[in-house]
Motif scaffolding. Sequence first.
Motif, short mmCIF file in Angstrom:
data_model
loop_
_atom_site.label_atom_id
_atom_site.label_comp_id
_atom_site.label_asym_id
_atom_site.label_seq_id
_atom_site.Cartn_x
_atom_site.Cartn_y
_atom_site.Cartn_z
N UNK A 168 -6.14 -9.16 -14.53
CA UNK A 168 -5.17 -7.77 -14.84
C UNK A 168 -4.78 -7.90 -16.18
N UNK A 196 0.76 -1.09 -0.01
CA UNK A 196 0.14 0.05 0.01
C UNK A 196 0.86 1.21 -0.25
N UNK A 197 2.18 1.13 0.07
CA UNK A 197 3.02 2.23 0.21
C UNK A 197 3.13 3.21 -1.21
N UNK A 198 3.38 4.44 -0.89
CA UNK A 198 3.46 5.22 -2.23
C UNK A 198 4.43 4.69 -3.54
N UNK A 246 -9.18 -4.35 -16.52
CA UNK A 246 -9.04 -5.70 -15.91
C UNK A 246 -10.27 -6.44 -16.99
N UNK A 268 3.89 -0.90 -6.61
CA UNK A 268 3.21 -1.23 -7.73
C UNK A 268 1.96 -1.87 -6.90
N UNK A 269 0.98 -1.38 -7.50
CA UNK A 269 -0.42 -1.68 -6.91
C UNK A 269 -1.23 -2.22 -7.66
N UNK A 270 -0.80 -3.16 -8.76
CA UNK A 270 -1.71 -4.10 -9.54
C UNK A 270 -2.36 -5.00 -8.27
N UNK A 271 -3.57 -5.22 -8.26
CA UNK A 271 -4.13 -5.87 -7.46
C UNK A 271 -4.33 -7.26 -8.36
N UNK A 305 -2.73 7.85 -9.13
CA UNK A 305 -1.59 6.76 -8.98
C UNK A 305 -1.71 5.51 -9.72
N UNK A 361 -6.75 4.56 -8.94
CA UNK A 361 -6.32 4.58 -7.66
C UNK A 361 -5.68 5.97 -7.37
N UNK A 421 -6.14 1.05 -13.93
CA UNK A 421 -6.33 -0.36 -14.23
C UNK A 421 -7.07 -0.60 -15.05
N UNK A 429 -0.13 4.94 -15.55
CA UNK A 429 0.41 6.02 -14.75
C UNK A 429 0.35 7.43 -14.95
#
Lengths: 116, 110
Positions: B46, A97-99, B36, A102-105, B31, B91, B34, B51
């Motif tokens: 995914x 979750x940090x800045x 899907x 990478x935040x691909x879930x 940020x 996000x 995405x 970005x």
Amino acid sequence: DTEVTQTPKHLVMGMTNKKSLKCEQHMGHRAMYWYKQKAKKPPELMFVYSYEKLSINESVPSRFSPECPNSSLLNLHLHALQPEDSALYLCASSQGLLAGAYNEQFFGPGTRLTVL
Amino acid sequence: EDQVTQSPEALRLQEGESSSLNCSYTVSGLRGLFWYRQDPGKGPEFLFTLYSAGEEKEKERLKATLTKKESFLHITAPKPEDSATYLCAVRETSGSRLTFGEGTQLTVNP
């Protein structure tokens, strides 16, 4: 390997039953999520764990109880559910979750839950 | 509050007929956007992360692009196996949640 596994695939339970959903990932991810998805709707966030600690609870009723035993596992304990809780329950994980993370879930295949 | 709007809600194409799906978004600071793909009764798969405005990514018959207000998912010469619901999510800089659009249900007829 970008796989998230969930068990069981299907679950039918009565309103007085207690059951658990399980999720596992081996990607070294430190954030894990539970989502609920109704038909023809997008996933709806329920809980977020970061480094095995509960980070977000989206005001979910207490009949849903999450647990993160270790960094690879996530459980969702179910008790006294209502028929309207019937849905597809999805688990997901991301690097963090940090800045800078990478935040691909990455999502699992889901558990189809039916409450009678 | 973040908002994500996808259009059209449903799209029916003939095999080989190229088209685009749209995802318009409003966030205080992006940020990540995405894409899907979701098949019925399965978890979202995914596809891409974008970005910054001007960024493009490709995978087989799919190409995703990003501007400051929207993203497009271009499908070139689609096949029936491309039939699925395509979800867009954003996000924002200060948060950890994804905000999903309602999705576009794509059907490709042989």
